[in-house]
Design a protein around this motif. Structure first.
Motif, short mmCIF file in Angstrom:
data_model
loop_
_atom_site.label_atom_id
_atom_site.label_comp_id
_atom_site.label_asym_id
_atom_site.label_seq_id
_atom_site.Cartn_x
_atom_site.Cartn_y
_atom_site.Cartn_z
N ILE A 30 0.80 -1.24 -0.14
CA ILE A 30 -0.15 -0.01 0.09
C ILE A 30 0.84 1.29 -0.14
CG2 ILE A 30 -2.05 -1.08 1.07
CD1 ILE A 30 -0.96 0.13 3.85
N ALA A 31 2.35 0.93 -0.05
CA ALA A 31 3.19 2.19 -0.15
C ALA A 31 3.14 2.98 -1.58
CB ALA A 31 4.48 1.62 0.14
N PRO A 32 3.44 4.20 -1.80
CA PRO A 32 3.62 4.84 -2.77
C PRO A 32 4.36 4.20 -3.81
CG PRO A 32 3.78 6.49 -1.18
CD PRO A 32 3.84 4.95 -0.40
N VAL A 33 4.18 4.33 -5.23
CA VAL A 33 4.62 3.62 -6.20
C VAL A 33 6.05 4.20 -6.59
CG1 VAL A 33 4.87 2.94 -8.65
CG2 VAL A 33 2.69 2.56 -7.25
N ILE A 89 -4.06 11.98 -10.51
CA ILE A 89 -3.66 11.03 -9.42
C ILE A 89 -2.10 11.09 -9.52
CG2 ILE A 89 -3.69 9.07 -7.96
CD1 ILE A 89 -6.65 8.55 -9.12
N SER A 90 -1.49 11.33 -8.56
CA SER A 90 0.18 11.25 -8.40
C SER A 90 0.61 9.91 -7.92
CB SER A 90 0.87 12.12 -7.87
OG SER A 90 2.01 11.82 -7.56
N SER A 91 1.63 9.08 -8.40
CA SER A 91 2.18 7.68 -8.09
C SER A 91 2.68 8.17 -6.73
CB SER A 91 2.73 7.19 -9.02
OG SER A 91 3.88 8.20 -9.65
N HIS A 92 2.95 9.08 -6.26
CA HIS A 92 3.66 9.39 -4.86
C HIS A 92 2.86 9.35 -3.52
CE1 HIS A 92 2.20 13.42 -4.63
NE2 HIS A 92 2.82 13.89 -3.43
N GLU A 97 -4.47 7.15 0.58
CA GLU A 97 -4.56 8.78 -0.13
C GLU A 97 -5.31 8.48 -1.06
OE1 GLU A 97 -0.80 11.21 1.89
OE2 GLU A 97 -0.43 9.71 0.25
N ILE A 98 -4.83 7.70 -1.99
CA ILE A 98 -5.63 7.49 -3.42
C ILE A 98 -7.07 7.24 -3.22
CG2 ILE A 98 -5.69 6.28 -5.48
CD1 ILE A 98 -2.72 5.89 -5.24
N LYS A 100 -8.98 7.94 -0.65
CA LYS A 100 -9.74 9.07 -0.10
C LYS A 100 -9.95 10.04 -0.89
CE LYS A 100 -8.37 8.45 4.85
NZ LYS A 100 -7.23 9.08 5.92
N LYS A 101 -9.05 9.96 -1.87
CA LYS A 101 -9.28 11.13 -3.06
C LYS A 101 -10.47 10.65 -3.97
CE LYS A 101 -6.72 13.10 -6.82
NZ LYS A 101 -6.41 14.58 -6.28
N ILE A 102 -10.64 9.52 -4.10
CA ILE A 102 -11.51 8.90 -4.98
C ILE A 102 -13.01 8.97 -4.07
CG2 ILE A 102 -12.57 6.99 -6.26
CD1 ILE A 102 -9.50 6.18 -6.75
N ILE A 103 -12.88 8.57 -2.78
CA ILE A 103 -14.17 8.76 -1.95
C ILE A 103 -14.68 10.25 -2.12
CG2 ILE A 103 -15.17 8.70 0.32
CD1 ILE A 103 -13.20 6.08 0.57
#
Length: 348
Positions: A30-33, A89-92, A97-98, A100-103
């Motif tokens: 679940i860490a950033p890419v 969406i940023s891969s960092h 966080e991603i 929550k952004k989509i929610i």
């Protein structure tokens, strides 16, 4: 007994090791890419399942693990709250966080400003710089548009009818939607059709011809005060069957090879847009004019001027005769102390 305790100790150690491994695997999943921000345009269509959203994000290299994404959604109780839309969406960002952004439905549009006087190729280049559309798709959209249904009566080209303005589009926008939006804005800025017909009667020119004049005004004028006067010069010359001799039409022909300083040899280029060689208006508008230039072409000043030439400050000197015009040129050339050449004065 010692053997049993030994096995228990080993088992506990293995469990701890496995638990630690599982924990680090989960955290890594679940860490950033990426550590550094790298933004992706992502579209989540309406009705997409959680598994489908995970696939979209994984294919765009925004998340590391689809299963971890779906587990995290369950932990956040967000399955029913994910929102469709266009996202940047940023891969960092972490998986949490991603999600929550989509929610939150934090969708992203892009804003593009089309300057006054841009041509169709310049508009395309500006849009391509946003990396939102592809050149081939744009060109195909232009070809396939049914302009007879989109444009005001009498117009047969979208050049001139793409209104320069600031637009906001979703990142998933298609080229044809952009073009249609610009044409729609153009039509909204025009007077009602019955008033346009009155203008045509008053000026004795068709709306297409008026729009071409507006495009010439746009490319020649630097100050608003000059626009209606410049329009009057073009109309006066047209009525007298004089060639328009507009440097702006030469620059339009040169396109990507436009020059800061035109030479008389440039005026010999063979093209129906060369108003130094051909009488009358060019075949189409040479730019997409502003509201001010359209208004100037609809409401030109009533003058006897047949010539104009730009001064170093951008304001024009208007003349009624060729002798006055030549004197104005001589006066302005004296001001050209840096030898840069001046607008409307082709150099030898």
């Amino acid at each position: 007994m010692k053997t049993i305790l030994k096995y228990i100790s080993i088992s506990v150690l293995l469990i701890v090791i496995l638990a630690a491994a599982a924990y680090f695997y989960a955290m890594n999943s679940i860490a950033p890419v990426d550590e550094k921000p790298f933004y992706h345009n992502v579209t989540i269509p309406p009705g997409t399942s959680v598994n489908g959203i995970a696939g979209i994000l994984y294919d765009n290299k925004i998340i590391r693990n689809k299963t971890a994404f779906m587990i995290m959604i369950k932990l956040l109780d967000g399955e029913s709250s994910l929102k469709a839309g266009d996202y940047v969406i940023s891969s960092h960002l972490s998986t949490e966080e991603i999600i929550k952004k989509i929610i939150s439905g934090d969708t992203k549009n892009f804003t593009v400003t089309i300057p006054e006087g841009f041509t169709l190729p310049e508009i395309k280049k500006r849009l391509l710089s946003y990396n939102i559309i592809k050149e081939k798709e744009f060109d195909e959209a232009v070809k396939k548009l049914d302009i007879s249904k989109l444009l005001p009566a009498g117009l047969d080209t979208i050049e001139g009818a793409l209104f320069p303005d600031t637009y906001i589009f979703p990142v998933s926008v298609k080229p044809d939607s952009i073009i249609k939006a610009m044409i729609k804005q153009f039509k909204q800025k025009l007077p009602p059709e019955n008033e346009l017909k009155e203008y045509e009667k008053k000026l004795q020119f068709t709306f297409k011809e008026i729009l071409i004049v507006a495009s010439l005004v746009e490319k020649e004028a630097r100050h608003d005060e000059d626009r209606a006067k410049i329009a009057s010069v073009f109309y006066n010359r047209l009525r007298k069957k004089m060639r328009l001799e507009s440097c702006a039409t030469i620059q339009y022909i040169l396109a990507d090879n436009r020059k800061q300083r035109l030479f008389r040899s440039d005026l010999q280029v063979e093209s129906p847009y060369n108003t130094y060689k051909h009488e009358g208006l060019p075949p189409t508008p040479i730019a997409n004019p502003s509201q001010k230039s359209i208004n100037a072409a609809l409401n030109p000043e009533i003058t006897d001027y047949l010539f104009f030439v730009a001064q170093p400050d951008g304001y024009h000197i208007f003349s009624k005769t060729f002798l006055e015009h030549n004197n104005a040129i001589k006066k302005i050339k004296k001001l050209d102390t840096k030898g840069q050449g001046l607008k409307n004065i082709p150099q030898d």
